[in-house]
Scaffold this active site. Structure first.
Site, PDB file in Angstrom:
ATOM      1  N   LYS A 145       4.870 -29.831  -0.283  1.00  0.00           N
ATOM      2  CA  LYS A 145       3.728 -30.631  -0.743  1.00  0.00           C
ATOM      3  C   LYS A 145       4.122 -32.104  -0.873  1.00  0.00           C
ATOM      4  O   LYS A 145       3.342 -33.000  -0.526  1.00  0.00           O
ATOM      5  CB  LYS A 145       3.230 -30.084  -2.082  1.00  0.00           C
ATOM      6  CG  LYS A 145       2.076 -30.861  -2.699  1.00  0.00           C
ATOM      7  CD  LYS A 145       0.796 -30.718  -1.901  1.00  0.00           C
ATOM      8  CE  LYS A 145       0.144 -29.376  -2.123  1.00  0.00           C
ATOM      9  NZ  LYS A 145      -1.222 -29.321  -1.533  1.00  0.00           N
TER      10      LYS A 145
ATOM     11  N   ASP B  22      -2.711 -29.319   5.527  1.00  0.00           N
ATOM     12  CA  ASP B  22      -2.912 -29.545   4.096  1.00  0.00           C
ATOM     13  C   ASP B  22      -4.241 -30.242   3.786  1.00  0.00           C
ATOM     14  O   ASP B  22      -4.431 -31.414   4.102  1.00  0.00           O
ATOM     15  CB  ASP B  22      -1.744 -30.347   3.512  1.00  0.00           C
ATOM     16  CG  ASP B  22      -1.609 -30.183   2.011  1.00  0.00           C
ATOM     17  OD1 ASP B  22      -2.343 -29.373   1.426  1.00  0.00           O
ATOM     18  OD2 ASP B  22      -0.753 -30.874   1.422  1.00  0.00           O
TER      19      ASP B  22
ATOM     20  N   LYS C 274      -7.603 -29.959 -11.928  1.00  0.00           N
ATOM     21  CA  LYS C 274      -6.357 -30.712 -11.763  1.00  0.00           C
ATOM     22  C   LYS C 274      -6.495 -32.130 -12.294  1.00  0.00           C
ATOM     23  O   LYS C 274      -7.504 -32.792 -12.079  1.00  0.00           O
ATOM     24  CB  LYS C 274      -5.970 -30.749 -10.284  1.00  0.00           C
ATOM     25  CG  LYS C 274      -4.675 -31.490  -9.997  1.00  0.00           C
ATOM     26  CD  LYS C 274      -4.235 -31.339  -8.560  1.00  0.00           C
ATOM     27  CE  LYS C 274      -5.127 -32.066  -7.605  1.00  0.00           C
ATOM     28  NZ  LYS C 274      -4.623 -32.023  -6.219  1.00  0.00           N
TER      29      LYS C 274
ATOM     30  N   LYS D 220      -4.240 -33.973   4.759  1.00  0.00           N
ATOM     31  CA  LYS D 220      -3.270 -34.919   4.186  1.00  0.00           C
ATOM     32  C   LYS D 220      -2.241 -35.392   5.207  1.00  0.00           C
ATOM     33  O   LYS D 220      -1.902 -36.567   5.273  1.00  0.00           O
ATOM     34  CB  LYS D 220      -2.503 -34.257   3.037  1.00  0.00           C
ATOM     35  CG  LYS D 220      -3.207 -34.161   1.711  1.00  0.00           C
ATOM     36  CD  LYS D 220      -2.204 -33.762   0.638  1.00  0.00           C
ATOM     37  CE  LYS D 220      -2.888 -33.497  -0.689  1.00  0.00           C
ATOM     38  NZ  LYS D 220      -3.582 -32.193  -0.706  1.00  0.00           N
TER      39      LYS D 220
END
Length: 506
Positions: free
Chosen positions: A351, A302, A392, A464
Site C-alpha cells: 500500500k 489499487d 477511515k 492509485k
C-alpha cells in the site's frame, strides 16, 4: 443523442468516427540546450464502436468483503428505487461518487455561447448497472447478507430491506495463500477451493467463470480483485518473467505465485478482462506477457477513492501554481478488515508504494521548482483502530515553499467512508472496461480494425498506481480529460477546449 458531424456516421449497429491525433514533439535544439524545436505530427485514425450493449457479468474476488457486499446491496437498492430512514432524514438510492453515472460532460455551447452539459454515460451506449449480473468468490463462507451486517457500512433500515435478497447470494470458494496476506485473516478462511495444487486451482477458477457466464446467459464477464492486499511477489527469472514460464510454474505448484495473479491468469485464459483493485504487483511480467499474447484487457492497481485522490488534485494544483511542495505527510487510521490486513508490515509495504508514487509525474513536470532527482519528502502511515470501522480518518500535512523563501502549510482532515467511496469506482471500472471491448481502431491506410493495447491506461482516474503503457499519468484532471476526450473522439467531436476564445473576442 443525435450527432451532426462530418466526422461520424452510424452503419449496421456500428458508430464510425474519424479522429486526427495531434502530437507536438519537443526536440532539443543542437545550437542551444535551452531551446527546443517544436514539430507537429498528425496521425489519422478511424474508430469503430459497437453500439449493441451486451449482457454483462461482474465477478468479484473478495465478494463477501466490505466493498463487495456494499456494492451488491447498492445495486439492489438502485434497481428497486429504494428509500430508507436515517438520522438525517429519508435517503434515496443513487450512484454518487461514480464518474460515469453521476458526473457530466460539456458537449458544446448553446445559441448564447453558454456551455451545455450531459451525463457522461450518455455520450456512448454503456452497460446499465440495473442489468449487471454480479457474483464472485470469497475465502469467507458467509452469505452476502451476513457479510453486509459484518461490514457495518450501510444504514440498518436499508440493510433490512435488502436482507432477504442478499441472503440468497453466496460466494464461491476461493484460494488462500497464507504467505501473501496477513496471518490475522486465517480465521475468516473457511470457504476454500478443495484442490491444493495450483494447476487444479486454476482450472477450478476457469470453470467457475465459464459456469457463471453460461448459467446467467451472459455475453461477457469481467473479473475484478477487491480482496485483501497481498505482499509484493518476488520477481524470479524462469518463474514469473514470461507467460510460458509462469504457466509452467503453476504446473510445478511454485510458491511465489500469488492468489491475485492466479485469478488474473484464469481470467485472461477465459478471454475475460481483469482489474486489480489492490496495490500488490498482481501483474508480474509473466501476466503482462500473457495478456498481450491473448489480447485481453487488464487494468490496475489499487482503488483511488479518498486521501490519494485528493492528493493527486492538490499536488497538481500546487506545482502548476508555481508553489513547491517540500514535504507530504499522510496519516491514516481505519478499523475495517482492510485496516486489519494492512497492520502486517508486508501488506502495508504494498500500500505504501502505491500511495507514495502518486506525485512523481507532477513533480517531474516542473524543473523550475525541482532539480533533477529532487523530490519532496513523502511519508505514509496507516494504523488499525477497530473503533472507527469503515469510517477511515486521513490526516495530511503539506509543507510548501512560496515566494522569497516563505512557507505555506496546508493541513487537511478527511473522514472517508471507505467502502462507500470504493464501490462506485468498481462500477466505473467495470462499465468502462466493457465499453473498451466494443471499440476498435485502425490507422489511415489500414484495412483491419484492431483492439487497443491490453493495458487499459484509460482506467487511471480510478486507480492509485495506474498500470500504463510507458510512464503513468497521476494528475486527476488529466486522467479525467483522457476519458472525456476519448469518448468525444468516438462520436466524432474534437477534444474539450477550455480556451474560452469566444469570450475573449470583442
Amino acid at each position: 443523442m443525435y450527432i451532426n458531424s462530418p466526422n461520424s456516421q452510424v452503419k449496421d449497429n456500428y458508430l464510425y468516427s474519424n479522429y486526427t491525433y495531434e502530437l507536438t514533439k519537443a526536440v532539443k535544439s543542437s545550437s542551444s540546450p535551452d531551446q527546443f524545436d517544436l514539430i507537429s505530427e498528425f496521425k489519422k485514425y478511424q474508430l469503430r464502436t459497437d453500439l449493441r450493449v451486451p449482457r454483462v457479468g461482474l465477478m468479484l474476488v473478495g465478494w463477501g468483503g466490505n466493498n463487495g457486499s456494499t456494492l451488491t446491496a447498492a445495486l439492489i437498492a438502485n434497481k428497486n428505487k429504494l428509500s430508507w430512514k436515517t438520522r438525517r432524514g429519508v435517503q434515496h438510492a443513487n450512484y454518487y461518487g461514480s464518474l460515469l453515472l453521476a458526473s457530466t460532460s460539456k458537449i458544446g455551447v448553446d445559441q448564447n455561447g453558454e456551455d451545455v452539459f450531459v451525463p457522461l454515460n450518455k455520450l456512448l451506449p454503456m452497460v446499465d448497472p440495473d442489468d449487471l449480473v454480479i457474483g464472485g468468490w470469497d475465502i469467507s463462507s458467509k452469505n452476502l447478507a451476513e457479510s453486509m451486517e459484518r461490514a457495518q457500512v450501510l444504514e440498518p433500515d436499508l440493510q433490512r430491506q435488502v436482507y432477504d435478497q442478499m441472503a440468497k447470494l453466496k460466494p464461491l470458494p476461493s484460494i488462500y495463500y497464507k504467505d501473501f496476506i496477513a496471518a490475522n485473516q486465517e480465521n475468516r478462511a473457511d470457504n476454500l477451493i478443495k484442490e491444493t495444487n495450483k494447476k487444479d486451482q486454476l482450472e477450478v477458477i476457469r470453470e467457475n467463470i465459464r459456469n457463471f457466464k453460461k448459467s446467467n446467459n451472459l455475453d461477457k464477464v469481467i473479473v475484478l480483485w477487491t480482496a485483501n492486499t497481498e505482499r509484493f511477489a518476488d520477481l524470479i527469472q524462469g518463474v514469473n518473467d514470461t507467460s510460458d514460464n509462469l504457466l509452467n510454474a503453476i504446473e510445478q505448484n511454485h510458491h511465489e505465485i500469488s492468489a491475485s495473479s492466479m485469478f488474473a491468469i484464469a481470467s485472461i485464459l477465459e478471454n475475460c478482462p481483469f482489474i486489480n483493485g489492490s496495490p500488490q504487483n498482481t501483474f508480474v511480467p509473466g501476466v503482462l506477457d500473457l495478456a498481450y499474447k491473448k489480447s485481453v484487457y487488464i487494468g490496475g492497481d489499487d482503488f483511488k477513492s479518498g486521501q490519494t485522490k485528493l492528493k493527486s488534485v492538490l499536488v497538481d494544483f500546487l506545482v502548476n501554481a508555481g508553489i513547491k511542495p517540500l514535504g507530504i505527510t499522510s496519516y491514516n487510521h481505519l478499523g475495517n478488515n482492510d485496516g486489519l490486513n494492512l497492520n502486517s508490515p508486508s501488506q502495508f509495504r504494498s500500500k505504501e508504494i502505491s500511495k507514495t508514487n502518486v506525485v512523481d509525474d507532477m513533480v517531474d513536470s516542473n524543473p523550475i521548482l525541482y532539480k533533477k532527482g529532487e523530490h519532496p519528502d513523502h511519508v505514509v502511515v496507516i494504523k488499525y483502530v477497530p473503533s472507527v470501522g469503515d469510517s477511515k480518518r486521513a490526516l495530511d500535512e503539506y509543507e510548501n515553499e512560496i515566494f522569497m523563501g516563505g512557507r505555506k502549510t496546508i493541513s487537511i482532515h478527511n473522514t472517508c467512508e471507505d467502502s462507500l467511496l470504493a464501490s462506485p469506482l468498481i462500477l466505473d471500472l467495470a462499465i468502462l472496461t466493457e465499453l473498451m471491448t466494443r471499440i476498435q481502431v485502425k490507422e489511415e491506410g489500414q484495412t483491419v480494425y484492431e483492439n487497443f493495447h491490453p493495458i487499459l491506461s484509460i482506467l487511471s482516474y480510478m486507480l492509485k498506481a495506474p498500470l500504463s503503457v510507458g510512464r503513468p499519468i497521476n494528475s486527476l484532471s488529466k486522467q479525467r480529460n483522457a476519458i472525456e476526450n476519448f469518448f468525444r473522439a468516438c462520436i466524432g467531436l474534437s477534444p474539450v477546449n477550455d480556451l474560452i476564445f469566444n469570450k475573449m473576442l470583442r
